[in-house]
Design an enzyme around this catalytic site. Structure first.
Site, PDB file in Angstrom:
ATOM      1  CG  ASN A   8      -1.927   1.354   1.562  1.00  0.00           C
ATOM      2  OD1 ASN A   8      -1.678   2.110   1.060  1.00  0.00           O
ATOM      3  ND2 ASN A   8      -2.579   1.132   2.173  1.00  0.00           N
ATOM      4  NE  ARG A  88      -5.406   2.287   0.174  1.00  0.00           N
ATOM      5  CZ  ARG A  88      -5.210   3.595   0.582  1.00  0.00           C
ATOM      6  NH1 ARG A  88      -4.159   3.876  -0.073  1.00  0.00           N
ATOM      7  NH2 ARG A  88      -6.897   4.225   0.280  1.00  0.00           N
ATOM      8  CG  HIS A 176     -10.531   6.320   2.869  1.00  0.00           C
ATOM      9  ND1 HIS A 176     -11.036   7.906   3.520  1.00  0.00           N
ATOM     10  CD2 HIS A 176      -8.983   6.471   3.356  1.00  0.00           C
ATOM     11  CE1 HIS A 176     -10.090   8.204   4.064  1.00  0.00           C
ATOM     12  NE2 HIS A 176      -9.219   7.707   4.318  1.00  0.00           N
ATOM     13  NE  ARG A 236      -5.457  13.812   2.358  1.00  0.00           N
ATOM     14  CZ  ARG A 236      -5.568  13.036   2.146  1.00  0.00           C
ATOM     15  NH1 ARG A 236      -6.821  12.588   1.459  1.00  0.00           N
ATOM     16  NH2 ARG A 236      -5.432  12.245   3.450  1.00  0.00           N
ATOM     17  CD  GLU A 372      -6.830   1.433   4.736  1.00  0.00           C
ATOM     18  OE1 GLU A 372      -6.576   0.979   4.933  1.00  0.00           O
ATOM     19  OE2 GLU A 372      -7.887   1.688   3.907  1.00  0.00           O
TER      20      GLU A 372
END
Ligand code: ADP
Length: 384
Positions: A8, A88, A176, A236, A372
Site C-alpha cells: 500500500n 492498493r 477509502h 487536507r 485494509e
C-alpha cells in the site's frame, strides 16, 4: 506453503503485510509494517510476533523502500514462493469497479489515471513495477480505493457542472473503499440487521471520509473527485468553496502547484492549528488554535452525518474506524455530543472501553478496527 504480499504505497510511505496462503478461510498474517518518511529520515516499522521494531534505513525513493521491505522479509520468504501480490491503488477511474489481475493493458490503464490522483497513483504504479521485477511469476492484483463506491446513484455521483465533464470522468468517485469493504463484511458477519439497514461508516484517520451504506453498498460518500473533499483531515481541508481557489489563483497570485501543496499538505488540522496534524498531540494541548482545529474537525463530521442521513433516508447505525475513530473516545464523544436529536447517544463506559458496541440511543454506534491489508490479501487469494 506459499505466501501473499500486500503493498500500500502512499506519497511518503509503503505499508506491507505478508500472509500465508491457505486453502480455506482467511490467510493468516505473518508480519506487517511500513516504511515511512521515504525521501527524508526514512525508517522501517515492523510488527510481528516479537512485537514492534523501528529501524532507521536509507530510502530516497519507493523502489529503495521496497528493497528494504524485501530485505526485512528475507527470512520469512526464504525457500517459499510469493504466489500473489496485492496492490492498493488509489484511483480506479470510472471503469475499475472490482479488483483486477494486473496485465500490461491494465497497468497502462492504471497509469493513465494518474492525473486523477497525481500525488498517489504514480507511487502505486511504481510499487507494481517494482513487484513485477522482484516477483515476475507471482500474480499481481490491483485493489481500487474507489471501487466500493462505483454503484452510487447519479445524484451522488455527478457535480452540477456541464454534463460533458461527467462523461469525461469528472465525478464524485469517493475513496477509502478497502476500509469500507472490510467494515461491510464485518457488519454482514456480526451485525446483519445493521448491515441491511442505513449505516454511516466514519473512517477517521489522517485521511478521513464517511460512507453512507445500505446492504453493503455505498449510497453516498463525503469524498468526491479527489481525496480533498468532505471532512477536515490531517493536512487536507475537506469541503471548500471552489470560489476560494479562484480567489487564491486570481488575487493572491498563487500558482496551481502552490495551491495544490496548500490543499494536500498544509491545510486541515495542521493548517488550522498551525501546529500539527497529529490528533493525539492536539487533544492533549490547551492551546486555543489546537482546540479550535479539533472543534472544526468534529463539527464537520456532525454536519456530514446530517447530510448522509438525508441521503440514506434515516439512520440505524454509525461505525467508527481508522486511527482516530478506533482510538479516540474523546473524539467519538465529541461527535455524539449534541446529536441526540438524530438518535446518536453513547454509553460513556463502553465508549471509554473502546467498544465494539458503544451506542445507547436509537441509533446504534460501533467501533470496528479496519483491516485494509486483509481485504487485499483476500482479493489475491480469490484470484489465485
Ligand atoms: P492514515 O490515514 O495515515 O492511515 P491512521 O488511520 O493511522 O492514518 O490515523 C492516524 C491518526 O490517528 C493520527 O492523527 C493519530 O494522532 C490518530 N490517533 C492514533 N491513536 C490515537 C489516539 N489514541 N487518540 C487520538 N488520536 C489517535
Amino acid at each position: 506453503m506459499s505466501l501473499i504480499l500486500t503493498l500500500n504505497a502512499g506519497s511518503s510511505s509503503i505499508k506491507f503485510a505478508l500472509y500465508e496462503k491457505t486453502l480455506k478461510g482467511d490467510p493468516p498474517l505473518i508480519v506487517r509494517g511500513k516504511v515511512e518518511r521515504i525521501g527524508t529520515a526514512a525508517r522501517l516499522v515492523v510488527n510481528d510476533s516479537d512485537g514492534k521494531r523501528m529501524i532507521d534505513i536509507s530510502a530516497s525513493n519507493h523502489r529503495e523502500a521496497l528493497n528494504a521491505i524485501l530485505e526485512e522479509l528475507k527470512d520469512d520468504t526464504k525457500g517459499r514462493t510469493v504466489a500473489g501480490v496485492g496492490h492498493r491503488i488509489v484511483h480506479g477511474g470510472p471503469d475499475f469497479s472490482a479488483p483486477v489481475r494486473i496485465s500490461e493493458a491494465n497497468l497502462e490503464a492504471i497509469r493513465a489515471l494518474s492525473p486523477l490522483a497525481p500525488l498517489h497513483q504514480p507511487h502505486n504504479v511504481s510499487a507494481i513495477e517494482a513487484a513485477l521485477a522482484e516477483f515476475p511469476k507471482a500474480m499481481q492484483v490491483g485493489i481500487f480505493g474507489t471501487a466500493f463506491h462505483a454503484g452510487k446513484p447519479f445524484t451522488q455521483d455527478a457535480y452540477g457542472i456541464p454534463r460533458r465533464y461527467y462523461e469525461a470522468g469528472v465525478r464524485r468517485y469517493g475513496f477509502h473503499g478497502l476500509s469500507y469493504t472490510y467494515i461491510a463484511e464485518r457488519l454482514e458477519a456480526r451485525y446483519p440487521a445493521l448491515y441491511s439497514g442505513r449505516v454511516i461508516v466514519a473512517h477517521l484517520g489522517n485521511g478521513a471520509s464517511m460512507c453512507a451504506m445500505k446492504g453493503g453498498q455505498s449510497i453516498a460518500t463525503t469524498m468526491g473527485f479527489s481525496a480533498l473533499d468532505g471532512l477536515c483531515m490531517g493536512t487536507r481541508p475537506g469541503q471548500l468553496d471552489p470560489g476560494v481557489l479562484l480567489y487564491l489563483l486570481d488575487n493572491e497570485g498563487m500558482t496551481s502547484a502552490e495551491v495544490s501543496k496548500m490543499l494536500y499538505k498544509e491545510s486541515g488540522l495542521k493548517g488550522l492549528s498551525e501546529n500539527t496534524n497529529d490528533m493525539r498531540v492536539l487533544l492533549e494541548s490547551s492551546d486555543v488554535k489546537d482546540k479550535e482545529a479539533v472543534a472544526y474537525f468534529t463539527a464537520r463530521i456532525q454536519r456530514e452525518i446530517g447530510s448522509l442521513t438525508a441521503a440514506l433516508g434515516g439512520l440505524d447505525g454509525i461505525v467508527f474506524t481508522g486511527g482516530i475513530g478506533e482510538n479516540s473516545a474523546e473524539i467519538r464523544a465529541g461527535i455524539a455530543n449534541g446529536m441526540g436529536w438524530i438518535g446518536l447517544e453513547l454509553n460513556e463506559a463502553a465508549n471509554e472501553a473502546g467498544g465494539p458496541v458503544i451506542g445507547s440511543g436509537a441509533v446504534q454506534a460501533l467501533v470496528i478496527p479496519t483491516n485494509e491489508e486483509l481485504v487485499m490479501a483476500r482479493a489475491v487469494v480469490e484470484r489465485l
